[in-house]
Each structure stands twice: as structure tokens, then as C-alpha cells.
Design an enzyme around this catalytic site. Structure first.
Site, PDB file in Angstrom:
ATOM      1  N   ARG A  90      84.834  42.862  73.265  1.00 59.78           N
ATOM      2  CA  ARG A  90      85.396  44.086  72.616  1.00 59.78           C
ATOM      3  C   ARG A  90      86.925  43.835  72.905  1.00 59.78           C
ATOM      4  NH1 ARG A  90      84.777  49.741  74.862  1.00 59.78           N
ATOM      5  NH2 ARG A  90      84.092  49.071  76.930  1.00 59.78           N
ATOM      6  N   ARG A 146      81.907  50.275  72.372  1.00 59.09           N
ATOM      7  CA  ARG A 146      80.641  49.351  72.319  1.00 59.09           C
ATOM      8  C   ARG A 146      79.775  49.280  71.135  1.00 59.09           C
ATOM      9  NH1 ARG A 146      80.960  51.460  77.533  1.00 59.09           N
ATOM     10  NH2 ARG A 146      81.385  49.846  79.217  1.00 59.09           N
ATOM     11  N   THR A 205      74.261  41.782  75.862  1.00 55.69           N
ATOM     12  CA  THR A 205      75.286  41.894  74.864  1.00 55.69           C
ATOM     13  C   THR A 205      75.286  43.471  74.363  1.00 55.69           C
ATOM     14  OG1 THR A 205      74.402  39.875  74.148  1.00 55.69           O
ATOM     15  CG2 THR A 205      75.586  40.966  72.371  1.00 55.69           C
ATOM     16  N   HIS A 210      74.219  52.788  78.610  1.00 49.04           N
ATOM     17  CA  HIS A 210      75.434  51.756  78.779  1.00 49.04           C
ATOM     18  C   HIS A 210      76.721  51.930  77.907  1.00 49.04           C
ATOM     19  CE1 HIS A 210      77.800  48.606  80.727  1.00 49.04           C
ATOM     20  NE2 HIS A 210      77.822  48.096  79.594  1.00 49.04           N
ATOM     21  N   MET A 220      80.111  41.319  84.791  1.00 47.58           N
ATOM     22  CA  MET A 220      78.941  41.066  83.724  1.00 47.58           C
ATOM     23  C   MET A 220      78.073  39.943  84.492  1.00 47.58           C
ATOM     24  SD  MET A 220      78.901  43.396  81.886  1.00 47.58           S
ATOM     25  CE  MET A 220      77.726  43.082  80.691  1.00 47.58           C
TER      26      MET A 220
HETATM   27  C1  LMR Z   1      81.197  46.647  80.670  1.00 40.65           C
HETATM   28  O1  LMR Z   1      80.746  47.757  81.005  1.00 40.65           O
HETATM   29  O2  LMR Z   1      82.225  46.248  81.249  1.00 40.65           O
HETATM   30  C2  LMR Z   1      80.540  45.792  79.429  1.00 40.65           C
HETATM   31  O3  LMR Z   1      79.730  46.743  78.607  1.00 40.65           O
HETATM   32  C3  LMR Z   1      81.649  45.085  78.690  1.00 40.65           C
HETATM   33  C4  LMR Z   1      82.446  45.868  77.622  1.00 40.65           C
HETATM   34  O4  LMR Z   1      82.778  45.531  76.532  1.00 40.65           O
HETATM   35  O5  LMR Z   1      82.886  47.096  78.332  1.00 40.65           O
END
Ligand code: LMR
Length: 348
Positions: free
Chosen positions: A107, A113, A144, A203, A255
Site C-alpha cells: 500500500r 486497503r 493479502t 481488517h 505481518m
Molecule cells: C497492516 O495492517 O499493517 C497490513 O494490513 C498492511 C497494510 O497495508 O496496512
């Protein structure tokens, strides 16, 4: 009712299951996207796992063969094999009990996301095709983004390919429970080691729901005002990392750590144990088709998806507000199948 005590018991089971020696099996894990920063760090962590027999590493990038060779030179842990290229993905997933999707386009600042679906869906599609062809019985763990859409997307694809088992497809959300524990421990000025709380929802910045009212041990309490601040911190953590890394990456080490924690527990489950993992899976109990939370897993998949919790008023509000967002994200993922299957033919 899912009471504080039973959460403590559930979560402590993880610790117990780590201590218990369960019959050793030849567990094989495939990591897809092994040259990427998440995949490479995960591979290094898994190479240190003495319960793992074989580690298959796949990446589109041919450097992967050298990286796998390098890991293979380290003594101990699983035997490592590297795969790349057109037929490599099929070979990489063959025979594995668990396939971990770590491949992703990271990202950039300003991106949500949800905006990552177009960038990340083609690789997910190829993986689902390979799993359906070679290893439909495997567990599939996805990290992912956008996770809220990617898990329904992969599920719908596997369904289309005749290989969907809703008890075996997971979005890994250990990162959210790790962050919630850390923020709670800071606020309470205690060690996070024995502090647990369920994190449910999805998430993304507006669907992660840490249930601070369910914190365990129950003598700790977070007041509603603190809960609001800490929830905002947990929700913004990923985006804040993207911002602080100045556009180079999003969370990588966190992660990889969270995927490794998930894999460790899954190895126990594959070997016949019962473990609790934090994951986003098919779950009809909250008014959405997919939902995240502490989930009991055994050797054949989900034994019990999370269902009921006691909520504070604030948490109850968060759950109600997140349901339409998760439903929208799920629909986006499921409908993307039609787009990708007809508009874009898989390369291989
Ligand atoms: C996170 O929560 O750190 C991951 O989902 C990666 C992101 O792109 O934020």
C-alpha cells in the site's frame, strides 16, 4: 454467552497446546510471494521451526531460487525448495497441508486497503487455480489486502473451481490482536505477555473491533474513554506505518511475525491439536458472510467460529457500524470474481 473467563481459557489453550507434545507429522507449508518482504521474513522464521518438515517457497521473481538455496544452507528446521515460473506455482502447492499467501503489492500513502484489490487479485486468482488443480484439501491462509474482500474473493474463486472448503480458508488477523494487546498493556502499564483480548470484525480502518471490555485477566479494566482512544490507535496502526515508511512499504515484520504465529498454531492443529487462531473466515453469526475473531481450529478445519461476546455500549456500536462495511467489502470481493474471470484470463 462468550464470557471473559472462557476467552481466557480459549486463549490460554494456545499456550497449552504449544507445551503439549502432539504426534509429529511431516507437515509441509508453501509460502507464496517468498521474495517479497513479508514472504522472505516469514520464510526465515519458518526455517527455524523444528516441527516443520518441508518448506516450499514460490515467487514470480526468479531470484527466489537463490533465496531458497540460501535458506537451505542453514542447519536445522525444514527442508527448503524454491519454485518460480509458469509451472512452479502448481509444483509449489503440491502436497502442502498449509498454503500461505504472502504475495502483495504494498500500500502507498493515501491508499486505503480497499483500493488494493485490482493490484492483488490476479496473483490470488492464479493461486486459487493452482490449489484447485493440485491440492484442493489444503488450508489456505491469506494476508493479502484488502483482506475483507480478498478472503471472499478467494472463497468464491475456489467455489467456482470446485475446490472450496469454508472451514479451511482464512484471512490472518493476528496482527490486529497483537496491536490491541500492546496498546492495552501500555495503557495499563503491565506486560503484554499474559494479557489477552478478542479482536473481531474485519481488517480495515473502520472494521477492526478490539473488545477491551473482554480483556483477560479480568482484574484489568479499560474505561470507555481509553477504549475509544485505543481502538482508534489499533485501527490506524497499519496506515500509520505506511505513512511513516514514506511510501516504501506497509507493515512487513509485523505481518511476517503474525503469519508465523498463525503457522505455528496451524502446525499443532494439522498434527491433531485444537488451537485458537485470530482469523477472518466464513462466519454467519454477525449478519455478514465473513467475520474475524478467535476461532477454534482442528486438523480438518474450523471447529468453532466465534459467535457471541459480551459488549460494552461502545463495542456494540462498533459492531453495528462495521456490519454494513464488511458486507460491502465481501460483495466487492465476490463480484470481482466475475470481472477477473471474464475480463482477464489468467496468465497461467
Ligand atoms: C497492516 O495492517 O499493517 C497490513 O494490513 C498492511 C497494510 O497495508 O496496512
Amino acid at each position: 454467552m462468550f464470557q471473559k473467563k472462557s476467552i481466557g481459557l480459549l486463549l490460554n489453550k494456545n499456550v497449552l497446546s504449544k507445551l503439549k507434545h502432539i504426534s509429529v507429522r511431516n507437515v509441509q507449508i508453501s509460502v507464496i510471494g517468498a521474495v517479497g518482504e513479508v514472504g522472505a521474513n516469514l520464510a526465515l522464521l519458518l526455517k527455524q521451526n523444528l516441527k516443520l518438515q518441508k518448506l516450499n517457497l514460490y515467487d514470480d521473481d526468479e531470484k527466489n531460487i537463490g533465496a531458497a538455496m540460501e535458506l537451505g544452507h542453514l542447519p536445522g528446521g525444514p527442508q527448503v525448495s524454491g519454485f518460480t515460473g509458469v509451472n512452479g506455482l502448481h509444483a509449489a502447492v503440491r502436497g502442502s497441508e498449509l498454503v500461505v499467501m504472502a504475495q502483495r503489492v504494498p500500500r502507498k500513502p493515501g491508499n486505503s486497503r480497499e483500493q488494493m484489490i485490482a493490484a492483488n487479485a490476479p496473483a490470488m486468482q492464479r493461486l486459487c487455480r493452482a490449489i484447485a488443480d493440485e491440492n484442493p484439501g489444503a488450508f489456505l491462509a491469506i494476508s493479502t489486502n484488502p483482506l475483507n474482500s480478498m478472503v471472499p474473493f478467494a472463497s468464491a474463486l475456489l467455489y467456482k473451481y470446485g475446490a472450496y472448503n469454508p472451514f479451511k480458508v482464512f484471512g490472518v488477523t493476528h496482527i490486529d490482536s497483537a496491536r490491541a494487546r500492546i496498546y492495552a498493556a501500555h495503557a495499563l502499564q503491565v506486560s503484554c505477555r499474559n494479557l489477552f483480548l478478542p479482536v473481531i470484525g474485519g481488517h480495515s480502518d473502520d472494521t477492526v473491533i478490539p473488545l477491551f471490555s473482554n480483556i483477560c485477566p479480568s482484574e484489568y479494566t479499560i474505561d470507555p474513554c481509553q477504549a475509544d482512544t485505543l481502538t482508534r490507535l489499533v485501527r490506524k496502526s497499519g496506515t500509520e506505518i505506511v505513512f511513516q515508511k514514506q511510501g516504501c512499504e506497509s507493515a512487513v515484520l509485523g505481518m511476517a511475525w503474525s503469519l508465523n504465529e498463525f503457522c505455528n498454531l496451524m502446525i499443532e492443529a494439522i498434527c491433531g491439536g485444537e488451537v485458537v487462531v485470530n482469523c477472518y473466515t466464513a462466519n454467519p453469526h454477525f449478519g455478514t458472510r465473513f467475520f474475524s475473531g478467535p476461532t477454534v481450529i482442528g486438523p480438518y478445519g474450523i471447529i468453532r467460529a466465534c459467535c457471541e461476546f459480551t459488549y460494552s455500549d461502545y463495542e456494540s456500536f462498533l459492531v453495528t457500524a462495521s456490519v454494513p462495511v464488511i458486507n460491502r467489502d465481501v460483495t466487492l470481493g465476490e463480484e470481482y470474481v466475475r470481472y477477473i474471470e471474464f475480463a482477464m484470463k489468467p496468465k497461467y
